[in-house]
Design a protein around this motif. Structure first.
Motif, PDB file in Angstrom:
ATOM      1  N   MET A  88       1.565  -1.023   0.022  1.00  0.00           N
ATOM      2  CA  MET A  88       0.186   0.131  -0.070  1.00  0.00           C
ATOM      3  C   MET A  88       0.367   1.144  -0.126  1.00  0.00           C
ATOM      4  O   MET A  88       1.798   1.122   0.429  1.00  0.00           O
ATOM      5  N   TYR A 127      -7.240   2.234  -6.183  1.00  0.00           N
ATOM      6  CA  TYR A 127      -7.703   2.577  -4.903  1.00  0.00           C
ATOM      7  C   TYR A 127      -8.031   1.469  -3.734  1.00  0.00           C
ATOM      8  O   TYR A 127      -9.160   1.252  -4.140  1.00  0.00           O
ATOM      9  N   GLU A 128      -7.819   1.722  -2.811  1.00  0.00           N
ATOM     10  CA  GLU A 128      -7.831   0.750  -1.862  1.00  0.00           C
ATOM     11  C   GLU A 128      -8.679   1.366  -0.513  1.00  0.00           C
ATOM     12  O   GLU A 128      -9.316   1.120   0.204  1.00  0.00           O
ATOM     13  N   ASN A 132      -5.353   4.877   1.193  1.00  0.00           N
ATOM     14  CA  ASN A 132      -4.176   4.434   0.678  1.00  0.00           C
ATOM     15  C   ASN A 132      -4.405   3.665  -0.771  1.00  0.00           C
ATOM     16  O   ASN A 132      -5.823   3.371  -1.415  1.00  0.00           O
ATOM     17  N   TYR A 133      -3.018   3.316  -2.219  1.00  0.00           N
ATOM     18  CA  TYR A 133      -3.334   3.157  -2.945  1.00  0.00           C
ATOM     19  C   TYR A 133      -2.719   1.680  -3.059  1.00  0.00           C
ATOM     20  O   TYR A 133      -1.680   1.438  -2.598  1.00  0.00           O
ATOM     21  N   SER A 134      -2.355   0.863  -4.381  1.00  0.00           N
ATOM     22  CA  SER A 134      -1.725  -0.119  -4.344  1.00  0.00           C
ATOM     23  C   SER A 134      -1.816  -0.590  -6.020  1.00  0.00           C
ATOM     24  O   SER A 134      -2.176   0.289  -7.176  1.00  0.00           O
ATOM     25  N   GLY A 136      -3.464  -3.049  -7.297  1.00  0.00           N
ATOM     26  CA  GLY A 136      -4.078  -3.728  -6.825  1.00  0.00           C
ATOM     27  C   GLY A 136      -3.896  -5.436  -6.747  1.00  0.00           C
ATOM     28  O   GLY A 136      -5.180  -6.369  -5.352  1.00  0.00           O
TER      29      GLY A 136
END
Length: 237
Positions: A88, A127-128, A132-134, A136
Motif C-alpha cells: 500500500m 484505490y484501496e 491508500n493505493y496499490s 491491485g
C-alpha cells in the motif's frame, strides 16, 4: 498450443489470474511465451494499446513516461517494506516518486493528470480506501520491481537481494526479462556460494534460458560440493 509449447506458460496459467490475463492477451493478438511477457503485454495494453485500437487519445503523456514512473514507484514501495512488507502507498508517495523519477519531464506534466490516468483510465493503480493505493495485486507490483531491477540495477546490486525472500518474485521477473543471468552467477562464484544461494540461483536460471551452460555447470558443481560438505560435517559456507 501455448501450454504445450512453452513450459513457463504451462506452469503459470495454472493460476486463474494469469490464465485470465493470457486469454485476454490472446484475444488482443498478443502471444506471450513467458511469465514476464504476460505482464509486459498486459501493461502495454493498459498504458496505451487498448486506447490506440479504440481510436481514443486521452493525454499527451506517453506510455514510456507512465511505465518509467510505475517501475520506480513499485521499487520505492517494495524497498520501503521494513519492518512490514508493504504493498500500500499514499498519494504523497506517488508525488515523491514523480519528482524523483521523471526529471525534466516532470516539470512539463501535471502530476494529478498522470495519477488520475493511471488510476481511472488505465486501472494500473487501484484505490484501496482510507487514502491508500496499490497495484491491485502483489504480483503486479513484483513485476514492475523486476522491470526496474533489469533496467536500472547493476549485477553487484542484485546480489544484495538474493538472501531476502521478499525479493524472490521480483528476481524471477528480473531473470525472465534479462534472459541471461550469467554475470550474476559469475559474480556469486567469486565468493563461496552457500547451498541455499545456489538453489536460489538455479531457480532463477529456469526463467533465464540464455544463461551460459558453463556458468550453470560451475553452479551445479558448487552446489554439489556444498551439499557434500554439509553432509560430512559443519563448515561455514
Amino acid at each position: 498450443e501455448l501450454v504445450k509449447q512453452h513450459k513457463d506458460i504451462n506452469l503459470h496459467t495454472r493460476v486463474p489470474l494469469l490464465a485470465t490475463i493470457v486469454a485476454s492477451l490472446i484475444e488482443n493478438d498478443y502471444i506471450p511465451t513467458t511469465k514476464a511477457e504476460i505482464y509486459q503485454h498486459r501493461l502495454r495494453l493498459l498504458l496505451g494499446d487498448w486506447d490506440r485500437v479504440k481510436g481514443v487519445r486521452r493525454t499527451e503523456i506517453s506510455p514510456q513516461i507512465k511505465f518509467r514512473f510505475l517501475k520506480r514507484l513499485a521499487y520505492d514501495v517494495h524497498s520501503s517494506a521494513r519492518p512490514v512488507r508493504k504493498r500500500m502507498f499514499k498519494k504523497e508517495n506517488m508525488l515523491e516518486t514523480y519528482n524523483q523519477a521523471l526529471g525534466i519531464h516532470g516539470y512539463r506534466l501535471d502530476f494529478d493528470q498522470l495519477a488520475n490516468e493511471l488510476l481511472v483510465a488505465a486501472g494500473v493503480i487501484v484505490y484501496e480506501g482510507d487514502e491508500n493505493y496499490s497495484f491491485g495485486h502483489l504480483t503486479f507490483q513484483e513485476h514492475l520491481v523486476g522491470e526496474y531491477l533489469a533496467d536500472n540495477m547493476q549485477v553487484k546490486d542484485i546480489v544484495s537481494y538474493l538472501d531476502n525472500d521478499w525479493w524472490d518474485e521480483p528476481l524471477k521477473f528480473y531473470a525472465g526479462i534479462k534472459g541471461d543471468i550469467t554475470p550474476l552467477i559469475d559474480l556469486c562464484e567469486e565468493h563461496e556460494i552457500t547451498v541455499s544461494l545456489s538453489d536460489k540461483l538455479f531457480d532463477l536460471v529456469n526463467f533465464a534460458p540464455y544463461t551460459s551452460a558453463v556458468a550453470i555447470e560451475c553452479l551445479a558443481e558448487s552446489r554439489k560440493i556444498g551439499r557434500t560438505e554439509k553432509d560430512v560435517g559443519p563448515k561455514s559456507l
